[in-house]
Design an enzyme around this catalytic site. Structure first.
Site, short mmCIF file in Angstrom:
data_model
loop_
_atom_site.label_atom_id
_atom_site.label_comp_id
_atom_site.label_asym_id
_atom_site.label_seq_id
_atom_site.Cartn_x
_atom_site.Cartn_y
_atom_site.Cartn_z
N ASP A 14 0.64 10.68 6.57
CA ASP A 14 1.31 9.99 5.47
C ASP A 14 1.48 8.50 5.76
O ASP A 14 1.32 7.65 4.88
CB ASP A 14 2.69 10.60 5.22
N LEU A 58 11.95 7.67 17.82
CA LEU A 58 13.16 8.06 17.10
C LEU A 58 14.22 8.64 18.04
O LEU A 58 15.38 8.77 17.66
CB LEU A 58 12.81 9.08 16.01
N LEU A 79 9.12 8.38 8.24
CA LEU A 79 8.12 9.46 8.19
C LEU A 79 7.93 10.12 9.56
O LEU A 79 7.28 11.16 9.66
CB LEU A 79 6.77 8.91 7.72
N GLN A 82 8.47 15.46 14.55
CA GLN A 82 7.71 16.58 15.09
C GLN A 82 7.52 17.47 13.87
O GLN A 82 8.43 18.21 13.49
CB GLN A 82 8.51 17.26 16.21
N SER A 124 11.65 17.76 3.09
CA SER A 124 10.54 18.72 3.02
C SER A 124 10.90 19.95 2.21
O SER A 124 12.03 20.45 2.26
CB SER A 124 10.20 19.15 4.44
N GLU A 126 10.09 22.69 3.11
CA GLU A 126 10.43 23.69 4.14
C GLU A 126 11.95 23.95 4.14
O GLU A 126 12.39 25.01 4.58
CB GLU A 126 9.94 23.18 5.50
N TYR A 148 12.52 23.32 12.58
CA TYR A 148 12.06 22.15 11.81
C TYR A 148 12.83 22.06 10.48
O TYR A 148 13.37 21.00 10.14
CB TYR A 148 10.55 22.26 11.56
N LYS A 152 15.47 19.21 9.16
CA LYS A 152 15.24 18.42 7.94
C LYS A 152 16.43 18.54 6.98
O LYS A 152 16.73 17.60 6.23
CB LYS A 152 13.94 18.87 7.26
N ASN A 177 3.98 20.65 0.44
CA ASN A 177 2.84 20.42 1.36
C ASN A 177 1.82 19.47 0.71
O ASN A 177 1.43 19.67 -0.44
CB ASN A 177 2.13 21.74 1.66
#
Ligand code: NAP
Ligand code: G4F
Length: 325
Positions: A14, A58, A79, A82, A124, A126, A148, A152, A177
């Protein structure tokens, strides 16, 4: 005076598209990179002379403060992450440090240094995880299914908190995605399209995959980075879903990708338990109507075209070659 943009994760899929988009709009682009023992800039080598790369991480708050103090950007795009869901089960603490605490460190660096930057957080789909409704919107509750996803969710809320508590122009792009020829090679779409290329060149005769039943809403990364930029140009800070509104299974992706290469995937694919996850996200499908209405954003590239684009790019690449243009 040129507007200054600061991107974490500029070396990723990205980040590379966003940097191109911002350069076209005449921004001065600063990108934070991690020191690596091998080259990690393949996706941005073609714009190397046009962007200013600075070292940082980060996980290192002091450098984030120093970068905000010296660069004083107008827009910050976070952006860096991991970003691999399966890997986050192997390295949960590191994932949380980068993907959750990293966002807090960056937001706080902006606040502490008194920088008047607009802030974009790479949130995300997710986060929806075991999704409570179909399709998912900005109002759908979160139920993350991986370290993850949990990280987020923290970043989503700390971004909203800094907006509410300190009046920062801080937004969440809740992106479903998104893929491209620059997608990391261990995500399922790229793993498949690279395999099609390698099989057609006679370099590979087997592809080992995990759960083929999972369904995802797959769009094109460049479209989504245009959406991220639009979010920071809005009159008011707000959170937006970017998606295509279509969902397809991994098996459907296999059908389309191998079919485009004139191959039958069942002749090559082996199911390998190593690629299953301790907890899976079964179905994701997003409703992007808020982004359409308020940002004038719509996806340009749909599933079939995306698959063809990725397969065609991977057919042309040699085995050891990872050019991302
Ligand atoms: P990506 O290709 O994996 O890129 C991740 C970037 O983050 C790379 O530049 C990487 O640097 C950098 N990074 C990793 N750990 C870092 C750390 N500790 N400090 C600073 N930078 C670090 O991911 P992507 O697909 O471009 O995704 C961009 C962002 O959007 C990520 O935050 C991801 O979680 C999020 N997102 C992605 C999707 C998607 O479908 N692509 C969907 C929703 C949200 P190296 O190159 O050195 O590894
Ligand atoms: O391509 P994936 O690894 O992407 P996943 O887990 O959906 O995560 C991506 O999208 C998120 C947005 O929802 C981002 F936030 C995140 O950073 C990342 O970009 O896996 C997609 C599906 C999963 O259900 C997985 O179990 O494909 C299934 N799968 C089956 N075999 C596989 C494989 N995934 C991978 N990576 N490798 C396999 O061999």
């Amino acid at each position: 005076m040129k507007r200054k943009a600061f991107i974490t994760g500029i070396t990723g899929q990205d980040g590379s598209y966003l940097a191109e988009i911002l350069l076209e709009k005449d921004y001065e682009v600063f990108g934070m990179v991690r020191r690596s023992s091998s080259f990690n800039t393949a996706r941005i080598d073609h714009i190397f002379g046009e962007v200013e790369l600075v070292f940082g991480d980060l996980c290192d708050g002091s450098v984030l403060n120093q970068l905000m103090r010296t660069i004083r950007p107008d827009e910050v795009y976070n952006l860096g992450a991991q970003s691999h869901v399966r890997v986050s089960f192997d390295v949960p603490e590191y994932t949380a440090d980068t993907d959750a605490m990293g966002t807090l460190r960056l937001l706080d660096a902006i606040r502490e240094e008194g920088v008047q930057a607009r802030f974009y957080q790479a949130s995300s789909s997710e986060m929806f995880g075991k999704a409570r409704e179909i399709p998912q919107t900005e109002e759908t509750p979160f139920h993350p299914r991986s370290p993850y996803g949990v990280s987020k969710v923290f970043s989503y809320w700390i971004t909203r908190n800094y907006r509410e508590a300190y009046g920062m122009f801080a937004v969440n792009g809740i992106l479903f995605n998104h893929e491209s020829p620059r997608r990391g090679p261990t995500f399922v779409t790229r793993k498949i399209t690279r395999a099609v290329g390698a099989i057609l060149r006679g370099e590979q005769n087997e592809l080992r995959l995990g759960n083929l039943d999972a369904k995802r809403d797959w769009g094109y990364a460049k479209d989504y980075m245009d959406g991220a930029w639009r979010m920071l140009q809005a009159d008011e800070p707000d959170d937006f879903v970017l998606a295509t509104g279509e969902t397809h299974s991994v098996e459907e992706f296999l059908d389309a990708a191998f079919g485009h290469g004139g191959l039958e995937w069942r002749d090559y694919v082996q199911i390998d338990e190593r690629y299953f996850r301790p907890a899976e996200v079964d179905v994701l499908i997003g409703d992007y109507s808020k982004a359409k209405e308020k940002l004038g954003w719509e996806p340009n590239v749909r599933f079939e075209e995306l698959v063809r684009m990725m397969v065609d790019a991977d057919r042309e690449r040699g085995k050891l070659e990872e050019h991302y243009l």
